[in-house]
Write a protein that holds these residues in place. Structure first.
Motif, PDB file in Angstrom:
ATOM      1  N   ALA A 179      -6.101  10.865  43.834  1.00 48.02           N
ATOM      2  CA  ALA A 179      -7.133   9.733  43.369  1.00 48.02           C
ATOM      3  C   ALA A 179      -8.406  10.921  42.783  1.00 48.02           C
ATOM      4  CB  ALA A 179      -7.410   9.914  45.097  1.00 48.02           C
ATOM      5  N   ASN A 180      -9.225   9.879  41.762  1.00 44.85           N
ATOM      6  CA  ASN A 180     -10.646  10.571  41.483  1.00 44.85           C
ATOM      7  C   ASN A 180     -11.363   9.958  42.425  1.00 44.85           C
ATOM      8  OD1 ASN A 180      -9.549  12.075  39.054  1.00 44.85           O
ATOM      9  ND2 ASN A 180      -7.731  11.042  39.524  1.00 44.85           N
ATOM     10  N   TRP A 181     -12.814  11.099  43.114  1.00 38.35           N
ATOM     11  CA  TRP A 181     -13.285  10.514  43.013  1.00 38.35           C
ATOM     12  C   TRP A 181     -14.921  11.047  42.478  1.00 38.35           C
ATOM     13  CZ3 TRP A 181     -16.393  12.715  47.851  1.00 38.35           C
ATOM     14  CH2 TRP A 181     -17.722  12.082  48.174  1.00 38.35           C
ATOM     15  N   LYS A 182     -15.452  10.230  41.347  1.00 41.66           N
ATOM     16  CA  LYS A 182     -16.698  10.566  40.423  1.00 41.66           C
ATOM     17  C   LYS A 182     -17.886  10.393  41.473  1.00 41.66           C
ATOM     18  CE  LYS A 182     -19.229   9.646  36.495  1.00 41.66           C
ATOM     19  NZ  LYS A 182     -19.372   7.954  35.198  1.00 41.66           N
ATOM     20  N   VAL A 183     -18.250  12.306  42.244  1.00 40.26           N
ATOM     21  CA  VAL A 183     -19.136  12.258  42.868  1.00 40.26           C
ATOM     22  C   VAL A 183     -20.949  11.802  42.470  1.00 40.26           C
ATOM     23  CG1 VAL A 183     -20.187  13.756  44.395  1.00 40.26           C
ATOM     24  CG2 VAL A 183     -18.300  13.867  44.209  1.00 40.26           C
ATOM     25  N   ASN A 184     -21.010  12.201  41.025  1.00 35.44           N
ATOM     26  CA  ASN A 184     -22.035  12.288  40.311  1.00 35.44           C
ATOM     27  C   ASN A 184     -21.524  11.842  39.583  1.00 35.44           C
ATOM     28  OD1 ASN A 184     -22.077  14.377  39.543  1.00 35.44           O
ATOM     29  ND2 ASN A 184     -23.405  15.230  41.831  1.00 35.44           N
ATOM     30  N   ALA A 185     -22.383  12.320  37.818  1.00 37.49           N
ATOM     31  CA  ALA A 185     -22.610  12.305  36.513  1.00 37.49           C
ATOM     32  C   ALA A 185     -21.926  13.382  36.472  1.00 37.49           C
ATOM     33  CB  ALA A 185     -24.050  11.801  35.712  1.00 37.49           C
ATOM     34  N   THR A 186     -22.154  14.529  36.904  1.00 39.41           N
ATOM     35  CA  THR A 186     -21.528  15.681  36.597  1.00 39.41           C
ATOM     36  C   THR A 186     -20.792  16.328  37.229  1.00 39.41           C
ATOM     37  OG1 THR A 186     -23.673  17.176  38.109  1.00 39.41           O
ATOM     38  CG2 THR A 186     -23.994  16.183  35.255  1.00 39.41           C
ATOM     39  N   GLN A 187     -20.405  15.310  38.130  1.00 41.70           N
ATOM     40  CA  GLN A 187     -19.084  16.165  39.484  1.00 41.70           C
ATOM     41  C   GLN A 187     -18.204  15.167  39.915  1.00 41.70           C
ATOM     42  OE1 GLN A 187     -21.364  17.459  42.513  1.00 41.70           O
ATOM     43  NE2 GLN A 187     -21.611  20.053  41.528  1.00 41.70           N
ATOM     44  N   ARG A 188     -16.947  15.609  39.916  1.00 36.27           N
ATOM     45  CA  ARG A 188     -15.567  14.674  40.062  1.00 36.27           C
ATOM     46  C   ARG A 188     -14.490  15.071  40.980  1.00 36.27           C
ATOM     47  NH1 ARG A 188     -11.351  12.139  35.833  1.00 36.27           N
ATOM     48  NH2 ARG A 188     -11.199  15.011  35.410  1.00 36.27           N
ATOM     49  N   LEU A 189     -13.857  15.052  42.372  1.00 31.76           N
ATOM     50  CA  LEU A 189     -13.147  15.767  43.150  1.00 31.76           C
ATOM     51  C   LEU A 189     -11.900  14.789  42.858  1.00 31.76           C
ATOM     52  CD1 LEU A 189     -13.263  17.502  45.152  1.00 31.76           C
ATOM     53  CD2 LEU A 189     -14.030  14.904  46.646  1.00 31.76           C
ATOM     54  N   VAL A 190     -11.247  15.691  42.384  1.00 34.63           N
ATOM     55  CA  VAL A 190      -9.804  14.768  42.254  1.00 34.63           C
ATOM     56  C   VAL A 190      -8.796  15.764  43.961  1.00 34.63           C
ATOM     57  CG1 VAL A 190      -7.502  15.108  40.836  1.00 34.63           C
ATOM     58  CG2 VAL A 190     -10.063  15.122  40.230  1.00 34.63           C
ATOM     59  N   PHE A 191      -7.717  14.561  44.096  1.00 36.19           N
ATOM     60  CA  PHE A 191      -7.203  14.934  45.628  1.00 36.19           C
ATOM     61  C   PHE A 191      -5.394  14.017  44.715  1.00 36.19           C
ATOM     62  CE2 PHE A 191     -10.575  13.683  47.600  1.00 36.19           C
ATOM     63  CZ  PHE A 191     -11.515  14.945  48.750  1.00 36.19           C
ATOM     64  N   SER A 192      -4.872  15.382  44.767  1.00 32.18           N
ATOM     65  CA  SER A 192      -3.583  15.035  43.844  1.00 32.18           C
ATOM     66  C   SER A 192      -2.165  15.721  45.207  1.00 32.18           C
ATOM     67  CB  SER A 192      -3.434  16.667  43.142  1.00 32.18           C
ATOM     68  OG  SER A 192      -4.230  16.080  42.341  1.00 32.18           O
ATOM     69  N   ILE A 193      -1.040  14.424  44.604  1.00 32.94           N
ATOM     70  CA  ILE A 193      -0.001  14.825  45.681  1.00 32.94           C
ATOM     71  C   ILE A 193       0.858  15.363  44.520  1.00 32.94           C
ATOM     72  CG2 ILE A 193       1.974  14.475  47.053  1.00 32.94           C
ATOM     73  CD1 ILE A 193      -0.423  12.679  48.216  1.00 32.94           C
ATOM     74  N   ASP A 194       1.854  16.372  43.950  1.00 31.28           N
ATOM     75  CA  ASP A 194       2.836  16.114  42.919  1.00 31.28           C
ATOM     76  C   ASP A 194       3.993  16.255  43.569  1.00 31.28           C
ATOM     77  OD1 ASP A 194       0.977  16.612  41.155  1.00 31.28           O
ATOM     78  OD2 ASP A 194       0.475  18.356  41.205  1.00 31.28           O
ATOM     79  N   ASN A 195       4.930  16.059  43.300  1.00 30.44           N
ATOM     80  CA  ASN A 195       6.369  15.477  43.626  1.00 30.44           C
ATOM     81  C   ASN A 195       6.122  14.768  44.497  1.00 30.44           C
ATOM     82  OD1 ASN A 195       9.034  15.723  42.975  1.00 30.44           O
ATOM     83  ND2 ASN A 195       9.142  18.119  43.431  1.00 30.44           N
ATOM     84  N   LEU A 196       5.785  14.138  44.731  1.00 30.22           N
ATOM     85  CA  LEU A 196       6.154  13.096  46.349  1.00 30.22           C
ATOM     86  C   LEU A 196       7.229  12.967  46.956  1.00 30.22           C
ATOM     87  CD1 LEU A 196       4.068  12.195  47.521  1.00 30.22           C
ATOM     88  CD2 LEU A 196       4.443   9.609  47.000  1.00 30.22           C
ATOM     89  N   LEU A 197       8.616  12.548  46.713  1.00 33.17           N
ATOM     90  CA  LEU A 197       9.669  12.385  46.565  1.00 33.17           C
ATOM     91  C   LEU A 197      10.242  14.086  47.236  1.00 33.17           C
ATOM     92  CD1 LEU A 197      10.628   9.688  44.991  1.00 33.17           C
ATOM     93  CD2 LEU A 197       9.853  10.097  47.266  1.00 33.17           C
ATOM     94  N   ALA A 198       9.843  14.846  45.928  1.00 36.26           N
ATOM     95  CA  ALA A 198      10.912  16.156  46.097  1.00 36.26           C
ATOM     96  C   ALA A 198      11.859  16.771  46.867  1.00 36.26           C
ATOM     97  CB  ALA A 198      10.185  16.759  47.423  1.00 36.26           C
ATOM     98  N   LYS A 199      12.828  15.599  45.567  1.00 38.53           N
ATOM     99  CA  LYS A 199      13.932  15.716  45.241  1.00 38.53           C
ATOM    100  C   LYS A 199      14.470  17.395  44.568  1.00 38.53           C
ATOM    101  CE  LYS A 199      18.151  13.155  43.561  1.00 38.53           C
ATOM    102  NZ  LYS A 199      18.476  11.629  42.280  1.00 38.53           N
ATOM    103  N   ASP A 200      15.752  17.810  45.322  1.00 37.46           N
ATOM    104  CA  ASP A 200      15.921  19.112  44.561  1.00 37.46           C
ATOM    105  C   ASP A 200      17.331  19.069  43.424  1.00 37.46           C
ATOM    106  OD1 ASP A 200      15.031  20.442  47.101  1.00 37.46           O
ATOM    107  OD2 ASP A 200      16.747  21.155  48.237  1.00 37.46           O
ATOM    108  N   SER A 201      16.951  19.522  42.749  1.00 36.50           N
ATOM    109  CA  SER A 201      18.354  19.689  41.964  1.00 36.50           C
ATOM    110  C   SER A 201      18.737  20.820  41.590  1.00 36.50           C
ATOM    111  CB  SER A 201      17.640  19.739  40.272  1.00 36.50           C
ATOM    112  OG  SER A 201      16.739  21.136  39.525  1.00 36.50           O
ATOM    113  N   ASN A 202      20.329  20.703  40.793  1.00 34.30           N
ATOM    114  CA  ASN A 202      20.988  21.638  40.383  1.00 34.30           C
ATOM    115  C   ASN A 202      21.560  21.570  38.723  1.00 34.30           C
ATOM    116  OD1 ASN A 202      23.299  19.771  40.156  1.00 34.30           O
ATOM    117  ND2 ASN A 202      22.508  18.970  42.101  1.00 34.30           N
ATOM    118  N   SER A 203      21.390  23.001  38.602  1.00 31.27           N
ATOM    119  CA  SER A 203      22.392  23.421  37.359  1.00 31.27           C
ATOM    120  C   SER A 203      23.364  24.057  37.269  1.00 31.27           C
ATOM    121  CB  SER A 203      21.265  24.407  36.548  1.00 31.27           C
ATOM    122  OG  SER A 203      21.267  25.391  37.264  1.00 31.27           O
TER     123      SER A 203
END
Length: 281
Positions: free
Chosen positions: A226-250
């Motif tokens: 989620a990108n929140w443009k606070v004002n013309a010079t500031q932006r706040l970014v909330f991130s969730i990476d790898n939401l499902l968190a599925k393991d992998s194998n090799s």
């Protein structure tokens, strides 16, 4: 080079040519070995034997630079003020591809032959591929639609290390298929934009060298922010990476004298949350 068809900037043909040169790194040229801690030497004595999956590492002073010639051809077609479809063809011809080799050899630090992995030129390689990309803004379909954008791409690639026997003699990191789908939604009451993207890579084998090949399982990742443009010079970014968190194998498969060794690994996946403040000065 870009050509606007009929003078329309939304209908463009593009062509590019790139010639690249990759010199070996200093560490890749040094002969000084690194003894694996899984098959160490003791009390300043010469080493004993090791195994395929506990190889020592050393450099290769005869390593040649890697060169490549790449050509890209693409066509982009505008579908509205913010919507677009694009098709791209690309090709790469690589000379002296840098990789690794795993050999059993007589070495100065052991009384018996030991397995050693070194940088090596694997020969010539080719890469051919096609990408299809699209972006659709819902307001290009009707003016009163929500402020929603959809993006997606799918790609196919064929690569081959010509001096290595098949099957699976493809370049590392060049899977045959890949796909991506994303969406963005801008809120009307507050200056916040929500984004969601999903990436998929299939599972497949590739050959590292004559005596080793690797399997990487399929990978699916889902990210949101989620990108929140606070004002013309500031932006706040909330991130969730790898939401499902599925393991992998090799799987690493090694071929030695009258033996084949397989090593299985599981790679844990975790969901990561982050908050970032961006400021323009």
């Amino acid at each position: 080079m870009a050509y606007k068809i009929g003078g329309d900037s939304k209908r463009q043909l593009r062509a590019s040519v790139a010639r690249t040169f990759q010199a070996p790194e200093t560490g890749q040229l040094l002969l000084h070995p690194s003894i694996t801690p899984l098959a160490p030497c003791y009390d300043r004595a010469l080493c004993g034997a090791n195994t395929l999956d506990t190889a020592d590492s050393a450099g290769n002073p005869y390593l040649l630079p890697e060169r490549s010639l790449g050509i890209n051809l693409s066509y982009a077609h505008g579908l509205g003020a913010s919507s677009e479809a694009k098709i791209e063809f690309y090709t790469r011809d690589i000379t002296h591809k840098i990789g690794t080799e795993l050999t059993l050899e007589n070495v100065a630090w052991a009384t018996v032959p030991r397995y050693v992995i070194r940088p090596a030129n694997l020969g010539d390689a080719t890469l051919r591929g096609i990408n299809l990309e699209g972006r659709l803004a819902m307001r290009d379909l009707w003016k009163t639609a929500p402020n929603l954008d959809l993006q997606g791409s799918v790609g196919y690639a064929h690569s081959e290390l010509r001096d290595l026997p098949g099957p699976d003699n493809r370049l590392e990191g060049q899977l045959p298929w890949r796909a991506k789908l994303g969406a963005g939604y801008g809120l009307t009451d507050v200056p916040v934009k929500l984004n969601l993207d999903a990436n998929w890579l299939p599972g497949d084998w590739f050959r590292n060298n004559l005596t080793q090949r690797t399997y990487q399982s399929s990978r699916f990742t889902l990210n949101a922010n989620a990108n929140w443009k606070v004002n013309a010079t500031q932006r706040l970014v909330f991130s969730i990476d790898n939401l499902l968190a599925k393991d992998s194998n090799s799987i690493n498969e090694y071929y030695g004298a009258n033996q084949t060794l397989r090593r299985y690994s599981n790679n844990d996946a975790y969901t990561r949350f982050s908050v970032r403040l961006e400021m323009s000065l």
